[in-house]
Design a protein around this motif. Structure first.
Motif, PDB file in Angstrom:
ATOM      1  N   LYS A   1      -6.465   0.796  -6.880  1.00 55.65           N
ATOM      2  CA  LYS A   1      -7.613   1.436  -6.231  1.00 55.65           C
ATOM      3  C   LYS A   1      -7.125   1.998  -4.901  1.00 55.65           C
ATOM      4  CE  LYS A   1     -11.052  -1.087  -8.736  1.00 55.65           C
ATOM      5  NZ  LYS A   1     -12.120  -2.068  -8.716  1.00 55.65           N
ATOM      6  N   TYR A   2      -8.032   2.545  -4.100  1.00 59.21           N
ATOM      7  CA  TYR A   2      -7.649   3.254  -2.888  1.00 59.21           C
ATOM      8  C   TYR A   2      -8.299   2.627  -1.663  1.00 59.21           C
ATOM      9  CZ  TYR A   2      -5.822   6.621  -6.143  1.00 59.21           C
ATOM     10  OH  TYR A   2      -5.100   7.211  -7.148  1.00 59.21           O
ATOM     11  N   THR A   3      -7.587   2.729  -0.545  1.00 60.20           N
ATOM     12  CA  THR A   3      -8.013   2.133   0.714  1.00 60.20           C
ATOM     13  C   THR A   3      -7.938   3.169   1.825  1.00 60.20           C
ATOM     14  OG1 THR A   3      -7.283  -0.082   0.062  1.00 60.20           O
ATOM     15  CG2 THR A   3      -7.398   0.349   2.430  1.00 60.20           C
ATOM     16  N   ARG A   4      -8.915   3.125   2.709  1.00 60.45           N
ATOM     17  CA  ARG A   4      -8.869   3.891   3.961  1.00 60.45           C
ATOM     18  C   ARG A   4      -8.603   2.877   5.065  1.00 60.45           C
ATOM     19  NH1 ARG A   4     -12.241   8.496   6.784  1.00 60.45           N
ATOM     20  NH2 ARG A   4     -11.900   7.914   8.940  1.00 60.45           N
ATOM     21  N   ILE A   5      -7.577   3.151   5.866  1.00 61.93           N
ATOM     22  CA  ILE A   5      -7.224   2.287   6.989  1.00 61.93           C
ATOM     23  C   ILE A   5      -7.425   3.084   8.270  1.00 61.93           C
ATOM     24  CG2 ILE A   5      -5.424   0.909   8.079  1.00 61.93           C
ATOM     25  CD1 ILE A   5      -4.091   0.679   5.292  1.00 61.93           C
TER      26      ILE A   5
ATOM     27  N   ALA B   1     -12.222   7.164  -0.868  1.00 66.35           N
ATOM     28  CA  ALA B   1     -11.757   6.381   0.279  1.00 66.35           C
ATOM     29  C   ALA B   1     -11.803   7.218   1.557  1.00 66.35           C
ATOM     30  CB  ALA B   1     -10.343   5.863   0.032  1.00 66.35           C
ATOM     31  N   GLU B   2     -11.351   8.461   1.454  1.00 69.41           N
ATOM     32  CA  GLU B   2     -11.304   9.320   2.641  1.00 69.41           C
ATOM     33  C   GLU B   2     -12.696   9.668   3.150  1.00 69.41           C
ATOM     34  OE1 GLU B   2      -8.633  12.938   4.381  1.00 69.41           O
ATOM     35  OE2 GLU B   2      -8.757  12.707   2.205  1.00 69.41           O
ATOM     36  N   GLN B   3     -13.665   9.737   2.269  1.00 64.95           N
ATOM     37  CA  GLN B   3     -15.026  10.085   2.672  1.00 64.95           C
ATOM     38  C   GLN B   3     -15.812   8.898   3.240  1.00 64.95           C
ATOM     39  OE1 GLN B   3     -16.525  11.969  -0.877  1.00 64.95           O
ATOM     40  NE2 GLN B   3     -15.505  13.897  -0.429  1.00 64.95           N
ATOM     41  N   THR B   4     -15.222   7.720   3.201  1.00 64.77           N
ATOM     42  CA  THR B   4     -15.863   6.544   3.800  1.00 64.77           C
ATOM     43  C   THR B   4     -16.008   6.775   5.302  1.00 64.77           C
ATOM     44  OG1 THR B   4     -14.851   5.113   2.146  1.00 64.77           O
ATOM     45  CG2 THR B   4     -15.649   4.055   4.159  1.00 64.77           C
TER      46      THR B   4
ATOM     47  N   TYR C   1       0.873  -1.168   0.000  1.00 60.55           N
ATOM     48  CA  TYR C   1       0.000   0.000   0.000  1.00 60.55           C
ATOM     49  C   TYR C   1       0.912   1.220   0.000  1.00 60.55           C
ATOM     50  CZ  TYR C   1      -3.636  -3.201   1.793  1.00 60.55           C
ATOM     51  OH  TYR C   1      -4.517  -4.225   1.974  1.00 60.55           O
ATOM     52  N   HIS C   2       0.718   2.120  -0.962  1.00 64.11           N
ATOM     53  CA  HIS C   2       1.512   3.346  -1.052  1.00 64.11           C
ATOM     54  C   HIS C   2       0.747   4.451  -0.326  1.00 64.11           C
ATOM     55  CE1 HIS C   2       4.251   1.405  -3.829  1.00 64.11           C
ATOM     56  NE2 HIS C   2       3.174   0.833  -4.333  1.00 64.11           N
ATOM     57  N   ILE C   3       1.334   4.950   0.743  1.00 61.47           N
ATOM     58  CA  ILE C   3       0.640   5.888   1.620  1.00 61.47           C
ATOM     59  C   ILE C   3       0.591   7.275   0.996  1.00 61.47           C
ATOM     60  CG2 ILE C   3       0.664   6.974   3.906  1.00 61.47           C
ATOM     61  CD1 ILE C   3       2.084   4.297   4.840  1.00 61.47           C
ATOM     62  N   ILE C   4      -0.629   7.793   0.905  1.00 61.67           N
ATOM     63  CA  ILE C   4      -0.873   9.124   0.354  1.00 61.67           C
ATOM     64  C   ILE C   4      -0.993  10.140   1.481  1.00 61.67           C
ATOM     65  CG2 ILE C   4      -2.548  10.534  -0.909  1.00 61.67           C
ATOM     66  CD1 ILE C   4      -3.277   7.960  -2.449  1.00 61.67           C
ATOM     67  N   LYS C   5      -1.678   9.737   2.542  1.00 57.10           N
ATOM     68  CA  LYS C   5      -1.977  10.706   3.609  1.00 57.10           C
ATOM     69  C   LYS C   5      -2.136   9.994   4.944  1.00 57.10           C
ATOM     70  CE  LYS C   5      -5.502  14.070   4.940  1.00 57.10           C
ATOM     71  NZ  LYS C   5      -6.751  14.717   4.524  1.00 57.10           N
ATOM     72  N   TRP C   6      -1.483  10.532   5.961  1.00 60.82           N
ATOM     73  CA  TRP C   6      -1.704  10.132   7.350  1.00 60.82           C
ATOM     74  C   TRP C   6      -2.537  11.219   8.006  1.00 60.82           C
ATOM     75  CZ3 TRP C   6      -0.294   5.644   9.656  1.00 60.82           C
ATOM     76  CH2 TRP C   6       0.713   4.879   9.062  1.00 60.82           C
ATOM     77  N   ASN C   7      -3.577  10.860   8.728  1.00 64.81           N
ATOM     78  CA  ASN C   7      -4.323  11.816   9.542  1.00 64.81           C
ATOM     79  C   ASN C   7      -4.246  11.306  10.981  1.00 64.81           C
ATOM     80  OD1 ASN C   7      -6.281  13.332  10.954  1.00 64.81           O
ATOM     81  ND2 ASN C   7      -7.350  13.762   9.042  1.00 64.81           N
ATOM     82  N   GLU C   8      -3.197  11.749  11.677  1.00 67.21           N
ATOM     83  CA  GLU C   8      -2.963  11.258  13.036  1.00 67.21           C
ATOM     84  C   GLU C   8      -4.083  11.681  13.981  1.00 67.21           C
ATOM     85  OE1 GLU C   8       0.562  10.945  16.382  1.00 67.21           O
ATOM     86  OE2 GLU C   8       0.913  12.123  14.583  1.00 67.21           O
ATOM     87  N   LYS C   9      -4.582  12.894  13.812  1.00 63.80           N
ATOM     88  CA  LYS C   9      -5.632  13.400  14.701  1.00 63.80           C
ATOM     89  C   LYS C   9      -6.895  12.539  14.628  1.00 63.80           C
ATOM     90  CE  LYS C   9      -8.330  17.493  15.787  1.00 63.80           C
ATOM     91  NZ  LYS C   9      -8.679  18.853  15.397  1.00 63.80           N
TER      92      LYS C   9
END
Length: 138
Positions: free
Chosen positions: A77-81, A109-112, A51-59
């Protein structure tokens, strides 16, 4: 001139803050015996899923990734973890949920909707979060 310098450097500072939280960096195994290596830019599920990380949202405790090699049906395709940290569950320090794993765009993915962290046993689309513990070898 200072204002111009600020605007020129702002994207650099924003990018440099897109890093993994310290608890999620390193080598891990989950409670299913699967091994992982995670850093700021890559999440590897050994032996060969990337998985190639696009964005971390630590908060908000999630990351957005682009599915790389090893994803037969969902490559590119894209994944939200979604992530969760645990207390009093040693050696399990944290867990994750593949909240969305075949979104067509990173925005989709982010809007999931986020996984239900208040219910770690069923809050991951009806399943438990995968629990992670540190390992020293990979």
């Amino acid at each position: 001139m200072r204002l111009l310098l600020f605007f020129l450097l702002s994207p650099v500072f924003a990018w440099s803050q897109n890093t993994a939280p310290s608890f999620a960096k390193g080598n891990f195994t989950d409670d299913y015996g699967i091994k992982y290596t995670i850093n700021d830019t890559l999440w590897i599920q050994h032996p060969n899923i990337k998985y190639h990380i696009i964005k971390w949202n630590e908060k908000k405790q999630y990351l957005i990734v682009k599915n790389g090699s090893g994803h037969k049906a969902n490559e590119s395709k894209y994944t939200r973890i979604d992530l969760i940290t645990f207390e009093g569950m040693a050696p399990w320090q944290w867990g994750f949920c593949l909240t969305s794993y075949k979104a067509l765009t990173d925005k989709e993915a982010e809007q999931t909707a986020a996984a239900d962290r208040k219910n770690p046993k069923k809050g991951c689309n009806g399943y438990p979060f995968s629990r992670m513990k540190v390992v020293n070898e990979q």
